[in-house]
Design a protein around this motif. Sequence first.
Motif, PDB file in Angstrom:
ATOM      1  N   LEU A 167       0.826  -1.205   0.000  1.00 19.88           N
ATOM      2  CA  LEU A 167       0.000   0.000   0.000  1.00 19.88           C
ATOM      3  C   LEU A 167       0.864   1.259   0.000  1.00 19.88           C
TER       4      LEU A 167
ATOM      5  N   ARG B 172       2.216   1.697  -3.549  1.00 19.43           N
ATOM      6  CA  ARG B 172       1.210   2.194  -4.495  1.00 19.43           C
ATOM      7  C   ARG B 172       0.926   3.679  -4.310  1.00 19.43           C
TER       8      ARG B 172
ATOM      9  N   ASP C 293      -0.845   7.128  -2.080  1.00 21.02           N
ATOM     10  CA  ASP C 293      -2.196   7.535  -1.699  1.00 21.02           C
ATOM     11  C   ASP C 293      -3.004   8.136  -2.846  1.00 21.02           C
TER      12      ASP C 293
ATOM     13  N   SER D 290     -10.683   4.405  -5.571  1.00 20.93           N
ATOM     14  CA  SER D 290      -9.464   3.745  -5.109  1.00 20.93           C
ATOM     15  C   SER D 290      -8.993   4.340  -3.789  1.00 20.93           C
TER      16      SER D 290
ATOM     17  N   TRP E  59     -11.160   2.882  -1.123  1.00 19.66           N
ATOM     18  CA  TRP E  59     -10.748   1.521  -0.781  1.00 19.66           C
ATOM     19  C   TRP E  59      -9.549   1.580   0.155  1.00 19.66           C
ATOM     20  N   LYS E  60      -8.626   2.490  -0.108  1.00 15.80           N
ATOM     21  CA  LYS E  60      -7.421   2.589   0.716  1.00 15.80           C
ATOM     22  C   LYS E  60      -7.751   3.060   2.130  1.00 15.80           C
TER      23      LYS E  60
ATOM     24  N   LEU F 284      -8.465  -0.086   3.760  1.00 15.42           N
ATOM     25  CA  LEU F 284      -7.250  -0.880   3.923  1.00 15.42           C
ATOM     26  C   LEU F 284      -6.384  -0.350   5.055  1.00 15.42           C
ATOM     27  N   TRP F 285      -6.228   0.963   5.137  1.00 11.98           N
ATOM     28  CA  TRP F 285      -5.421   1.519   6.227  1.00 11.98           C
ATOM     29  C   TRP F 285      -6.112   1.331   7.583  1.00 11.98           C
TER      30      TRP F 285
END
Length: 833
Positions: free
Chosen positions: A629, A632, A634, A640, A643-644, A647-648
């Motif tokens: 992550l 990739r 921020d 997207s 989604w992050k 994920l974080w």
Amino acid sequence: MQSAFKILIVFSVMITTTSYSQSKNLKLWYDAPAANWNEALPIGNGRLGAMVFGNPVNENIQLNELTLWAGGPHRNDNPDAKDALKDVQSLLFQEKYDEAHRLANDKFLSKTSHGMPYETVGNLRLNFKNQDNYTNYYRELNIENAVNKTTYTANGVDYSREIFTSFTDNVIVIKLTANKKKSISFTASMDRPEPAKVEHFTENNNVLVMTGFGSNNKNKRLPKETEAIKGEVEFDSRIKIVTKGGRVEAKNNTLEVSKANSVLIYLSIATNFINYQDVSGDAHKKASDYIAFAEKKSYENLLESHTNFYQEYFNRVSLNLGTSEAAKLPTDVRIKEFKDGFDPELAALYFQYGRYLLISSSQPGGQPANLQGLWNKDLTPPWKSAYTVNINTEMNYWPAEVTNLTEMHEPLIEMVKDLSVAGQETAKVMYGAEGWVTHHNTDLWRICGPVDGATWGMWPTGGTWLTQHAWEKFMFNGDLEYLKSVYPAMKGASQFCLSVLTPEPTNGWLIVTPSISPEHGPKGRSKGVNIEAGTTMDNQLVFDMLTKTILAAQLLNVDAGLIKEMEAALAKLPPMQVGKYNQLQEWLKDLDDPEDKHRHVSHLYGLYPSNQISPYRNPELFKAAENTLIQRGDPSTGWSMNWKINLWARLLDGNHAYKLMGDQIKLVGRPGSPKGGGTYANMLDAHPPFQIDGNFGFTSGLTEMLVQSHNGAVHLIPALPDVWKDGKVTGLRARGGFEVSELVWENGKVVKAVIKSTLGGKLRIRSYNELQLERSNLLVEATGVNTNSFYQVPKIKNPLLTNATNIEQIALKPSYLYDVDTKKGEEITLIQK
């Protein structure tokens, strides 16, 4: 530290929570009309939708009905695929990717249809007289009652418009008032974008009707000789105007209102759609009947029943993250200033706006929210505004269970059932496989074949991801009757996996091939050549599908032989791998590029929304996911970035999740504004252009920051950012049949948590600070199967293979685990020790 509560042993002082009641600023408001569609405000009842511009002179209300799509019932399977399957697999195993890509494009992609677009109904235009010079302008969308309002002053007269899309009466209701009699004069007309053909007619001098059909459609990627799919969805859009004072006349396909004291407009839209195989309904009768039923009620009764219905869902969850002076500013200004200021109420509003949008675009008995939810102004919208099931459709429903909107999940579950039937033919014809399959995109007609090109469409695990939602819903309700209803879809998705899993030549692992890691390919390949064998995401999806189907079959006491087949296949799946850059590998081979900033992070499905990667069970994979992550980056498209956030939050880093919230809540779409993903003035997500999944991803992401329940425990404020030191949330739901009735934190620590058990069984709570039991009150009885014993950690562990030699250890905050034995209907209260 671990403790098991057995009896009530603690008496404590009451905790004052009144300062944390839900913010009342649940309004989007502006001091100017919408300059364009991305500033108009959305209203909807799950079937009917409208975007309201709020223009005092030339009002535009753009209209949608969720079953108005191009084309008609059809299939799009390519039977050439079955004979080409072995050849494509052989080319991939020989690493002849360009050849495999060309063959897949030729033999797998549909020769009949690449899916139909979702279409706008058109526009209702209200053109007012003598209101050009207006002052005191104000417009709002109140998401507490789902009502849009516009007010202004012109020529010494105060005007007001209220608009709502009735959940209970199936019409859009518009009320126009003025504080002086005989002040309301306007014309009303309807139109639809070219090249659509429509007919207009009037009835009884106060009803205007516009009728037409969805478009004939042929995708430009199809061969020239391919015939268009005939537009078979007929629609009827009509308005009826009722005035107090003044008069209404029909003139040249318009209705003209003169010198009215007040006006009530009923707007009805209906189609002939019954289901994806049947368009034999009577659109005209339905549209007429909706108005006939609604006009029997007073405006007050229409509004009251609408609001009560909506609030039954919306009021289940409240959120207070604090206050600031920024709440006094118009919403577009707040969005612009969010990242550089302090506006916790805007974050809470953004969260609740996602819930508002889900309630408004996805109602039981209807269609699922599509790429733009319900709201679309075009005949050929971006990406067809279809159901893109390689993440976007799934993301739409991430908030459904956790934010207490389980009923809104139903349309997606019903679509999975439809696809599990339609996709059986696709599996048989294209793969010679049992079970069912769909690829990366579907539509109202439940197409299941690959579309758009091998770069995007050569992905046969779309149904595998969608079907996770069938199990996910069970994780919250424990209802065996529900599980029986979705088990055929789960079984069919697993049977397809078993049929297509192929041994790869190096290790003999069972993999899905041909496939892709959605919309992405390794560095160094020819442009658009993403085709691969055994992508990490596919391996994770198959692992989840087989594991969950085994558990479902065991609960239902069925398919013992199939269980053994699935267990045998699970033992041969590829492990997740850590690559040379200490990243979670996206592909079977170590091909990741640490400079790659691609928007899709598909291989992190195992972290979120799945629970295969955990800091407590496999910290090495957890750290590798974090490294991926970070590599990739921020900045990305809107969905997207959202989604992050999720994920974080799963990485237990609330500050980084909040940083991404700031990246998302930045004003885009105006001259001089930043480019890329962000938020339009109407608070809709900008990919750009508008995609609603970003809004839903934000809502689920904020939820994950406050409550997680995927890792063997209900984890309280697991990823709280420093800026939200004090707060309160009520009504969030956790897997295992638990509802967090109340959660209060002060100075970053839990001070009170009230958790209701709807199924009974073991409740495990994780907290970063020490808690104690205050009381346990038995409430109403509930029925269902407690899922807490197995919903978190799969019984069959995914093995780990790592090539990394220097991956650093993760640093976790110490946490306390508490086990509480609960009864059905019991409410547990914990307080800070």
